[in-house]
Enzyme design. Structure first.
Site, PDB file in Angstrom:
ATOM      1  N   SER A  85       0.821  -1.205   0.000  1.00  0.00           N
ATOM      2  CA  SER A  85       0.000   0.000   0.000  1.00  0.00           C
ATOM      3  C   SER A  85       0.861   1.263   0.000  1.00  0.00           C
ATOM      4  CB  SER A  85      -0.922   0.014   1.224  1.00  0.00           C
ATOM      5  OG  SER A  85      -1.602   1.254   1.318  1.00  0.00           O
ATOM      6  N   THR A 111      -9.534  -1.135   2.571  1.00  0.00           N
ATOM      7  CA  THR A 111      -9.337  -1.463   1.165  1.00  0.00           C
ATOM      8  C   THR A 111      -9.813  -2.887   0.901  1.00  0.00           C
ATOM      9  OG1 THR A 111      -7.744  -1.367  -0.664  1.00  0.00           O
ATOM     10  CG2 THR A 111      -6.930  -2.251   1.441  1.00  0.00           C
ATOM     11  N   LYS A 130     -14.201  -3.487   1.830  1.00  0.00           N
ATOM     12  CA  LYS A 130     -14.976  -2.254   1.720  1.00  0.00           C
ATOM     13  C   LYS A 130     -16.486  -2.477   1.884  1.00  0.00           C
ATOM     14  CE  LYS A 130     -11.849   0.527  -1.133  1.00  0.00           C
ATOM     15  NZ  LYS A 130     -11.750   1.389  -2.335  1.00  0.00           N
ATOM     16  N   ASN A 167     -14.536   3.169   2.784  1.00  0.00           N
ATOM     17  CA  ASN A 167     -13.073   3.110   2.718  1.00  0.00           C
ATOM     18  C   ASN A 167     -12.406   3.922   3.822  1.00  0.00           C
ATOM     19  OD1 ASN A 167     -13.433   5.741   1.700  1.00  0.00           O
ATOM     20  ND2 ASN A 167     -11.594   5.586   0.455  1.00  0.00           N
ATOM     21  N   ASP A 209     -13.600   7.781  -1.711  1.00  0.00           N
ATOM     22  CA  ASP A 209     -13.310   7.565  -3.132  1.00  0.00           C
ATOM     23  C   ASP A 209     -14.128   8.532  -3.982  1.00  0.00           C
ATOM     24  OD1 ASP A 209     -11.453   5.515  -2.774  1.00  0.00           O
ATOM     25  OD2 ASP A 209     -12.989   3.947  -2.812  1.00  0.00           O
ATOM     26  N   GLY A 246     -17.813  -2.228 -11.169  1.00  0.00           N
ATOM     27  CA  GLY A 246     -17.389  -2.763  -9.883  1.00  0.00           C
ATOM     28  C   GLY A 246     -17.365  -1.674  -8.824  1.00  0.00           C
ATOM     29  N   THR A 252     -20.298  -6.975 -18.743  1.00  0.00           N
ATOM     30  CA  THR A 252     -21.545  -7.662 -18.407  1.00  0.00           C
ATOM     31  C   THR A 252     -22.632  -6.609 -18.279  1.00  0.00           C
ATOM     32  OG1 THR A 252     -20.289  -9.318 -17.167  1.00  0.00           O
ATOM     33  CG2 THR A 252     -22.665  -9.221 -16.778  1.00  0.00           C
ATOM     34  N   ARG A 301     -24.808  -6.206 -15.091  1.00  0.00           N
ATOM     35  CA  ARG A 301     -24.192  -5.571 -13.918  1.00  0.00           C
ATOM     36  C   ARG A 301     -24.251  -4.049 -14.041  1.00  0.00           C
ATOM     37  NH1 ARG A 301     -18.230  -7.038 -11.315  1.00  0.00           N
ATOM     38  NH2 ARG A 301     -18.682  -6.178  -9.252  1.00  0.00           N
ATOM     39  N   TYR A 305      -3.319   3.400 -11.441  1.00  0.00           N
ATOM     40  CA  TYR A 305      -2.175   4.278 -11.180  1.00  0.00           C
ATOM     41  C   TYR A 305      -0.834   3.558 -11.295  1.00  0.00           C
ATOM     42  CZ  TYR A 305      -2.756   2.302  -6.457  1.00  0.00           C
ATOM     43  OH  TYR A 305      -2.902   1.455  -5.393  1.00  0.00           O
TER      44      TYR A 305
END
Length: 269
Positions: free
Chosen positions: A14, A61, A65, A85, A100, A126, A149, A152, A215
């Site tokens: 992390s 994380t 979450k 988070n 976030d 997601g 998908t 979703r 990132y």
């Protein structure tokens, strides 16, 4: 000394500890930031235990979450996104936040990208996709979610129906992106295969602002293609930075030293 921490599995790589510890040092705060890997079957005990021993705040994380939700009082934003988070331990029950969302909004603001009244496309349904979709729609963008998908994506849009979110499959990108003002990649495409992108290069254009939540690497193929098209590019480290900034400010009540945190983060990327 105040102790803050990150719970997840795994957490050894992390980037949050150096970023937060740089902020504590900049403000001369007597604080430390630690990483913890609780038993996945005992996440409730982990949160309660942190509260009991006086931990000042936690980041959360993957894969926890969603798991921590039953063990905190979620803010309206965290409840809407369906993920926490950041946890604060003040009076009463632990409170769950989702920074976030702030990470997305403040990353665009840093690059002078207006969200309100714009047309946005989010790729991915997601956890990151949910946060980005909520952030953009709640800030006033007409938001479309595209996902491999379709079901979703449609389920996500249904959850945010009050914000006018629409959804479809990846084939819709050919039609939606040329007309969009904002594009967010909220998938992991480009992380493990740096020469792949979730969006065809030929639909990108110079009126677009593109944020890639990936990132590592910083300059994904999507961002390289976007730069070639003349678009504004926002790498994923900005989102990572500003979610950490929001957590720091919520925990400490003082303005985050953004430049210091950004330098510490980028030195390790």
């Amino acid at each position: 000394m105040d102790v803050y921490g990150l719970i997840g599995r795994p957490v050894e790589h992390s980037l949050s500890p150096p970023m937060h510890e740089a902020a504590y040092e900049a403000h001369s705060l007597d604080a430390r930031y630690v990483t913890l890997e609780p038993d996945p079957d005992r996440i409730g005990e982990a949160v309660a235990g942190a509260d009991a021993i006086g931990v000042a705040g936690l980041n959360v994380t993957v894969p926890f979450k969603q798991d921590v939700l039953p063990h905190v009082e979620p803010t309206p934003t965290a409840e809407a996104v369906g993920a926490v988070n950041t946890i604060t331990f003040d009076d009463g029950a632990p409170e769950g936040h989702n920074t976030d969302v702030a990470g997305v909004v403040r990353a665009f603001a840093h690059h002078d990208v207006e969200i309100d009244g714009q047309s946005a496309v989010v790729v991915g349904a997601g956890g990151a996709g949910r946060a980005a979709t909520y952030a953009l729609a709640d800030a006033g963008a007409e938001t479309f979610v595209a996902n491999r998908t379709v079901e979703r994506a449609e389920a996500l849009a249904a959850d945010f129906s009050a914000l006018g979110v629409d959804a479809g499959g990846l084939a819709a990108l050919d039609e939606r992106v040329p007309e969009a003002d904002i594009l967010v990649n909220a998938t992991s495409v480009g992380m493990d295969a740096p020469d792949t992108s979730p969006v065809p290069a030929d639909v990108l254009h110079e009126e677009l602002a593109v944020l890639d939540a990936v990132y590592s690497p910083l300059r994904t193929k999507l961002l390289r293609d976007a730069a070639t098209a003349g678009a504004e590019t926002v790498d994923g480290a900005w989102m990572l930075l500003y979610q950490g900034v929001a957590a720091f400010e919520r925990w400490t009540g003082v303005d985050a030293p953004v430049a210091v945190m950004n330098e510490s983060l980028r030195d390790r990327l």
